[in-house]
Design an enzyme around this catalytic site. Structure first.
Site, PDB file in Angstrom:
ATOM      1  N   HIS A   8       0.827  -1.214   0.000  1.00  0.00           N
ATOM      2  CA  HIS A   8       0.000   0.000   0.000  1.00  0.00           C
ATOM      3  C   HIS A   8       0.859   1.261   0.000  1.00  0.00           C
ATOM      4  O   HIS A   8       2.031   1.244   0.374  1.00  0.00           O
ATOM      5  CB  HIS A   8      -0.929   0.003   1.217  1.00  0.00           C
ATOM      6  CG  HIS A   8      -0.191   0.023   2.522  1.00  0.00           C
ATOM      7  ND1 HIS A   8       0.344   1.170   3.060  1.00  0.00           N
ATOM      8  CD2 HIS A   8       0.119  -0.975   3.376  1.00  0.00           C
ATOM      9  CE1 HIS A   8       0.945   0.886   4.206  1.00  0.00           C
ATOM     10  NE2 HIS A   8       0.830  -0.416   4.420  1.00  0.00           N
ATOM     11  N   GLU A  80      -2.406  -7.054   7.605  1.00  0.00           N
ATOM     12  CA  GLU A  80      -1.056  -6.906   8.131  1.00  0.00           C
ATOM     13  C   GLU A  80      -0.864  -7.771   9.368  1.00  0.00           C
ATOM     14  O   GLU A  80      -1.833  -8.134  10.045  1.00  0.00           O
ATOM     15  CB  GLU A  80      -0.777  -5.431   8.470  1.00  0.00           C
ATOM     16  CG  GLU A  80       0.606  -5.126   9.036  1.00  0.00           C
ATOM     17  CD  GLU A  80       1.765  -5.535   8.147  1.00  0.00           C
ATOM     18  OE1 GLU A  80       1.939  -6.751   7.903  1.00  0.00           O
ATOM     19  OE2 GLU A  80       2.535  -4.655   7.726  1.00  0.00           O
TER      20      GLU A  80
END
Length: 177
Positions: A8, A80
């Site tokens: 990202h 994550e």
């Protein structure tokens, strides 16, 4: 199967060197600019499907990169790594040598053990192989997940220094599986 792994874009936590883990932090303006730049770099690449973590920084990155041109599939296994008690704290508190030692499988501070992270990433890759065998797949995820996927695809020796590879924000890595 061709897989393009993308981390990202930059968030405020990235800029402030704060561990974000599963914290749902959005992209900042820098991150959005990075995504539009990468979108331009990937414009000639066609994807059959895009998988992303459910966290907003990856969803926003995926939306900028492929918009409505490609189906975006959210997959919780791409979240994550849970950084437990370290989330929201300085990156200086994170000893990557310990937390990325596969055989030590360090669990201090309620950080998700490396073997658990690798297991969910391996399951994700097995599903890709089973269902998307000869397709080009975009995966938008986070630093630890991309690192784990990279090591699994490359079949890295698990006794090596798994922390060595650095994954920058909004970088892409093209691999064949």
């Amino acid at each position: 199967m061709k897989i393009v792994l993308v981390r990202h874009g930059t968030t405020e936590y990235n800029e402030r060197k704060i561990l974000q883990g599963k914290s749902n932090i959005p992209l900042n303006d820098t991150g959005r600019r990075e995504c539009y730049k990468l979108k331009d770099e990937l414009k000639d690449m066609n994807f059959d499907i895009c998988f992303t973590s459910p966290l907003m920084r990856t969803v926003e990155t995926a939306m900028i990169l492929v918009g409505d041109r490609v189906l975006i599939q959210v997959d919780k296994r791409l979240e994550e790594r849970n950084l437990g008690n370290l989330e929201g704290k300085s990156v200086d508190l994170y000893d990557s040598k310990k937390y990325w030692d596969y055989f030590l499988n360090y669990k201090e501070d309620k950080v998700e053990p490396i073997q658990d992270l690798m297991k969910r990433c391996k399951e994700f890759l097995m599903d890709l192989e089973e269902n998307y065998g000869n397709q080009r797949i975009l995966v938008v995820a986070h630093g630890a997940v991309i690192k784990a996927l990279y090591h699994l695809i490359k079949k890295t020796d698990l006794t090596s220094d798994l922390s060595k590879i650095k994954i920058e924000n909004c970088c892409n890595i093209e691999l064949e599986k």
